[in-house]
Design an enzyme around this catalytic site. Structure first.
Site: not given
Ligand code: UDX
Length: 444
Positions: A35, A206, A251, A259, A262, A324
């Site tokens: 890395k 968080k 959201f 998924g 996080c 995503k």
């Molecule tokens: C998330 C938080 O948004 C972020 O603030 C934190 O720091 C880390 O975790 P991330 O894991 O990058 O970020 O993904 P996020 O954009 O939150 O999407 C999470 C999942 O939810 C994805 O699988 C996405 O497809 C799904 N999703 C999102 C939905 O199914 N519907 C929605 O309306 C939004």
């Protein structure tokens, strides 16, 4: 300022690049030699839009270096930022804090009395206090420890770090507050709000934020379950409730759910943390949030069975593997979970993803992977949209229709211009939607 960023995954690598771009001297530290070599060579070891270019830009300033361990220059560091992973423990729902603990042990010999240690990873409430005691056992002075959670999303990580909605600094002493405010001065100068709280509140902020986001998604997916049963349309329902400013339209996308690295692990860890506090009831709803999320994945398989009967040896094109779009991350990916359920039902699944195929091959060496959407769809009995990549929304339904054995598509993300697909002869089933009674296109 001199800043050491410890852990160079999505969070650490992005933080190191962003902080050097705004003018700090940054050392990124990660024990993974490969890395560090990649980053030194100007290559980000994962896909994150714009980060490669930003890395090179930061390196040309001379303010960004990478190392596998602390060296004597670490004694000049003002701020140690802990950005290591806190994965789900192997033995339960809780977070595994061993990487944080070893980071503390490794940095201790290099800590000056007036340097501060700041955690950024997602942790159970009370972790800062515990790590401070651990650090205190190594040094002859009272160390400074605080928490500064990070909210960056994969896919927009750099933007989220340079111009976040807010910065939360969880500090228990004025010296840590002063240094963190100094570190974030370039962000404060462009009016990004800084919310100052104590370290425990910061730790909670968080998990609360991620729990709320997960709950929002599962809420709309619960509405999708009910809508499917009664013939209503959850996508239009989401639009209708989203106009209410108190609810908001973000959201609320229905589909196969959330998924990634996080949200799933954070809501599990929060339940474990609440149980340790004797307060499992306070967040017991998160178990339902997860249940709804997992049911939506199984729903795809149920629909497939309703349409095709026995799935043994049926060929399924899974469009998407990443959790995503705009990432190659397949950790806890709903698309891959659906693929696994379809395999278990006997189907022959072929996976396509614009960015994540390498990770798919590494984690699932026996899986069929297609280089193009057309290759995945050729001969398919069923097409499933598992990730909301724009490429899939723009795919040519006629061309794909000529390749498929059976023109059946389950849109697990509600992104297809379904009328076009219907005109091309496809039967379209969109999760949570009723296309017959509500023939309204949703623009993506
Ligand atoms: C998330 C938080 O948004 C972020 O603030 C934190 O720091 C880390 O975790 P991330 O894991 O990058 O970020 O993904 P996020 O954009 O939150 O999407 C999470 C999942 O939810 C994805 O699988 C996405 O497809 C799904 N999703 C999102 C939905 O199914 N519907 C929605 O309306 C939004």
């Amino acid at each position: 300022m001199n800043i050491a960023v410890i852990g160079l995954g999505y969070l650490g690598a992005t933080t190191a690049v962003a902080l050097s771009l705004v003018g700090h001297d940054v050392i990124g530290i990660d024990p993974d030699q490969a890395k560090v070599d990649a980053l030194r060579a100007g290559r980000v070891p994962f896909f994150e839009p714009g980060l490669d270019e930003a890395l090179v830009e930061a390196q040309t300033t001379g303010r960004l270096r990478f190392q596998t361990e602390h060296i004597h220059t670490s004694v000049d560091v003002d701020v140690f930022l802990l950005c290591v992973g806190t994965p789900q423990s192997r033995t339960g729902l809780g977070a595994d804090l061993r990487y944080l603990e070893s980071s503390i042990d490794n940095l201790a010999p290099f800590l000056r009395a007036n340097a501060i240690v700041v955690g950024k990873s997602t942790v159970p409430v009370g972790t800062a206090e515990k790590l401070k005691s651990r650090l205190a056992a190594h040094v002859s002075f009272e160390p400074y420890m605080s928490w500064n959670p990070e909210f960056l999303r994969e896919g927009t990580a750099l933007k989220d770090t340079l111009t976040p909605d807010r910065i939360v600094i969880g500090v228990d002493d004025p010296h840590s507050e002063a240094l963190l405010r100094q570190m974030y001065e370039p962000m404060a100068a462009v009016n990004i709000p800084i919310v100052k709280v104590d370290s425990k509140t910061a730790e909670l902020v968080k998990v609360a934020a991620n729990s709320f986001l997960a709950t929002k998604i599962s809420f709309i997916n619960a509405m999708a379950e009910i809508s499917e049963q009664v013939g209503a349309d959850a996508v239009l329902l989401a639009e209708a409730i989203g106009y209410d400013e108190r609810i908001g339209n973000k959201f609320l996308k229905t589909g196969i759910g959330f998924g990634g690295g996080c949200l799933p692990k954070d809501i599990r860890a929060f339940q474990a943390c609440a149980a340790d506090l004797g307060l499992e009831q306070s967040v017991s709803f998160l178990a339902q949030v997860e249940d709804i999320n997992l049911r939506r994945r199984r729903r795809v398989v149920d629909i497939a069975r309703e349409e095709l009967g026995d799935l043994t040896n049926r060929r399924v094109a899974m469009l998407g593997a990443a959790f995503k779009p705009e990432t190659d991350d397949i950790r806890d990916s709903p698309a891959m979970a659906v693929a696994e359920l379809l395999w278990a039902a006997g189907a022959h699944v072929v996976i396509h993803d614009p960015k994540a195929v390498e990770n798919v091959r590494r984690m699932y060496p026996n899986v069929g992977v297609a280089e193009s959407v057309a290759e995945a769809v050729a001969g398919a009995d069923l097409v499933v949209v598992g990730t909301e990549w724009r490429e899939y929304a723009l795919a040519d339904a006629w061309q794909l229709g000529a390749l498929a054995k059976n023109k059946l598509v389950i849109d697990g993300r509600n992104i297809l211009p379904y009328r076009q697909w219907q005109e091309a002869g496809w039967k379209v089933i969109a999760l949570g939607r009723n296309l017959e009674h509500n023939p309204i296109e949703v623009l993506v």
